[in-house]
Design an enzyme around this catalytic site. Structure first.
Site, short mmCIF file in Angstrom:
data_model
loop_
_atom_site.label_atom_id
_atom_site.label_comp_id
_atom_site.label_asym_id
_atom_site.label_seq_id
_atom_site.Cartn_x
_atom_site.Cartn_y
_atom_site.Cartn_z
N HIS A 208 42.25 45.49 32.68
CA HIS A 208 41.93 44.80 31.43
C HIS A 208 43.11 44.00 30.90
CE1 HIS A 208 37.89 46.76 30.26
NE2 HIS A 208 38.04 46.75 31.57
N SER A 212 39.55 40.48 35.53
CA SER A 212 39.00 40.45 36.88
C SER A 212 39.35 39.15 37.60
CB SER A 212 37.47 40.55 36.82
OG SER A 212 37.09 41.87 36.55
N LYS A 235 24.21 44.06 35.09
CA LYS A 235 24.35 43.83 36.52
C LYS A 235 24.79 45.10 37.24
CE LYS A 235 26.02 40.35 39.72
NZ LYS A 235 26.59 39.01 39.88
N ASP A 236 25.72 45.84 36.64
CA ASP A 236 26.16 47.12 37.23
C ASP A 236 25.01 48.12 37.25
OD1 ASP A 236 28.73 46.52 37.95
OD2 ASP A 236 29.63 47.16 36.06
N GLU A 279 36.75 63.71 59.68
CA GLU A 279 35.59 63.03 59.11
C GLU A 279 35.68 61.54 59.38
OE1 GLU A 279 32.88 64.88 56.75
OE2 GLU A 279 33.49 65.37 58.78
#
Lengths: 413, 215
Positions: A208, A212, A235-236, A279
């Protein structure tokens, strides 16, 4: 009434100000693609892992003689215990898929570049912590692969010069992986996710501050930014829905995809499983480890394969902002690098016989070569592109770079 | 230590590769109560002579839907909450086989190939030239050919034994994951709900984002 309560809180705590600053007025580029959903998804998976983990811990017994049985009690007798366990075991793999996509996006679009170096580095620390959590969590079912996998990995610390043996002893709490190891891994497996959650806050504060990145790599003007809420929350939300459909399909219809058959046998120090593999999310790094004939060298290579990501902001010397969008050579390098990781992952799962070892060595060499040629490639590419791109675009690039530098010097954005 | 582990890795991974040469037969696992009951019958009359099913209690068989009389005849004087035991004491087992036969509760999920492995293993027995019992999937196996596949003479006899192996596999698949059916049933509702929710979320997202085009 509600207004009264909020203003009462606001006089004592900046609740409204935080919501405004971080959500309803937080400026976000309007051109973010769905590749930018994965950070939020990672946060969601972390919360789900912590929640299911807490409820699993209410029934799990971190004791070498009871651990395997207690897992079966969870799977069979605890109400919806099977759901908790499958959500958690599938969630571990999902976490790495989401994080790796998140990282690949960062690499592709050059989101790690100035002024986002610290954001990138906090992400690296998060990745390492999540890897440590996953590794310790994998011991807890106390199956054959849990046991032998932990043995092989803790053994690697024996490569530490001078104090190797002491380090291994300290990690295991015993001369071999045993009850002491299980108990401390459980304690740390419970602790780490909360450290991770704390680091996520730092990651977000950093995000922040610098805001972005976006697919173009160019810093957008104010008119091209939109508030995070409601645009990116919606959107998320949709992205989360798609994610949950895929995730739940695995949880409900194929949960054993992520549980090795061998691990359904209780840990037995007297029987070595035919083929010890970590894994899937560790396989590329495991392949790098095996490619170096010397143990210490292998461990150093494996650690470097993760740490080298930190030098990318400096290794990338291009003055064209962003990543692959305006930089064809960088784009090719990116895809070759990803392909190389897939090759390494495949080789990591194979027994080290025949072509597997030499091919792993070539793939390892290419992995590291990518980091070392990037300064040269990016500089050459920069020269090549500057001779060809329109002046107008170059001027815009330079403005973006100046802005990034300004932010570097600590000017408030 | 690390060298030992590496050596063990090499040897064992080689033998694992060697045994993979034998292709696994594909088995269609059944989930109806009749098949599971037949499987349980075989497992309890033949397998529990040496193997235990420590995570399965007689009570679980009742819950599965097997008739009370049948379960009662299997459990004898044991209370319904008893785990299904092995008839052979560990001491006798170690004397006879050199080790304790593994518990079968999770066996259907404990080998690569899972149900297919178990099915192929049960049908993988043959008689060696010197008259001993061998298994294609498990060289040096100590377990006898309980279903008698090596001695099957006619195709009918063989089909019968394959059927039996399939029921045993089905029952052990249930034993390894008793909530599978419940899980899948719930899964349809969960996925159905999520698809609906996701469509609505997409519509909401489109509606919110359409504001951007208007100004």
């Amino acid at each position: 009434m509600a207004k009264g309560i909020i203003s009462w809180i606001d006089r004592r705590f900046p609740l409204t100000a935080i919501i405004k600053h971080e959500l309803t007025e937080y400026p976000t580029p309007r051109n973010l693609s769905y590749w930018w959903n994965f950070g939020f998804l990672a946060g969601f998976v972390l919360v789900l892992q912590i929640l299911t983990g807490i409820f699993l811990a209410m029934h799990y017994k971190p004791d070498a003689s009871m651990a395997f049985d207690s897992l079966q009690t969870i799977m069979r007798d605890v109400n919806y215990g099977w759901l908790l366990r499958y959500l958690h075991s599938t969630g571990a793999s999902a976490f790495f898929i989401v994080i790796y996509v998140h990282m690949a996006r960062t690499l592709y679009y050059g989101s790690y570049r100035a002024p986002r170096e610290l954001l990138w580095w906090t992400g690296q620390v998060l990745l390492l912590s999540i890897m440590a959590s996953a590794f310790m969590g994998y011991l807890l079912p106390w199956g054959q692969m849990s046991y032998w996998g932990a043995g092989v990995i803790t053994n690697l610390f024996g490569a530490t010069p001078f104090i190797g043996e002491a380090v291994v002893l300290w990690l295991r709490g015993d001369f071999a992986v045993g009850d002491a190891t299980l108990t401390r891994f459980f304690a740390l497996h419970y602790l780490f996710p909360f450290l991770v959650a704390g680091m996520v806050v730092i990651h977000l504060v950093s995000l922040h501050t610098v805001k972005s990145s976006n697919p173009s790599g160019i810093n957008l003007e104010d008119k091209d930014n939109i508030p995070f809420h409601p645009y990116y929350t919606s959107k998320d939300g949709f992205g989360l829905g798609v994610y949950l459909i895929i995730f739940c399909w695995f949880v409900f219809f194929a949960p054993n995809t992520f549980i090795e058959a061998v691990n359904n046998n209780p840990a037995n120090p007297l029987v070595t499983p035919p083929h010890i593999v970590p894994e899937w999310y560790f396989l590329p790094f495991y392949a790098i480890l095996r490619s170096i004939p010397d143990l210490l060298g292998g461990v150093v290579a494996m650690v470097m394969s993760l740490l080298l990501f930190a030098v990318l902001p400096f290794a990338d010397r291009s003055t064209i902002p962003g990543g692959a969008r305006y930089r064809p050579i960088y784009r090719v390098t990116f895809f070759l690098f990803i392909a190389d990781i897939f090759v390494l992952g495949y080789l990591g799962a194979q027994a080290p016989t025949g072509y597997v070892v030499p091919m792993g060595q070539v793939a390892t060499f290419l992995y590291f070569a990518t980091f070392f040629i990037l300064p040269i490639v990016s500089k050459r590419e920069d020269k090549w592109l500057r001779a060809r791109l329109p002046q107008e675009l170059l001027a815009q690039f330079d403005r973006t770079n100046a802005l990034a530098k300004g932010q570097n010097k600590g000017d408030a954005p | 230590m690390s060298r030992l582990i590496a050596l063990a890795l090499c040897c064992l991974s080689y033998s694992a590769w060697a045994s993979e040469e034998h292709k696994l037969a594909k088995v269609q696992v059944r989930t109806d109560v009749q098949s599971l009951e037949r499987g349980a019958e075989t497992v309890i009359s033949m397998c529990t002579g040496c193997h235990s099913l420590k995570y399965i209690k007689y009570r679980d068989l009742l819950k599965l839907g097997i008739a009370k009389e049948k379960v009662n005849s299997w459990r004898g004087s044991n209370p319904p909450g008893t785990s299904i035991p092995s008839q052979m004491s560990p001491e006798v087992a170690v004397k006879g086989f050199g080790s304790i036969p593994p518990d079968l509760s999770l066996m259907a999920q404990a080998r690569d190939g899972r149900a297919n492995y178990l099915y192929s293993y049960l049908l993988g027995f043959y008689v060696t030239p010197d008259g001993k019992s061998g298994n294609h999937l498990f060289p040096g196996v100590k377990m006898p050919d309980v279903l008698g596949i090596a001695g099957a003479r006619t195709p009918e006899e063989r089909a019968q034994i394959e059927e039996k192996a399939r029921d045993v596999t089905s029952f052990l698949m249930w034993a390894a994951d008793p909530h599978e059916q419940e899980r899948k049933k719930l899964g349809y509702y969960v996925i159905g709900y999520l698809v609906l929710l996701t469509v609505l979320l997409k519509l909401m997202k489109m509606r919110i984002w359409s504001r951007l085009r208007n100004n």
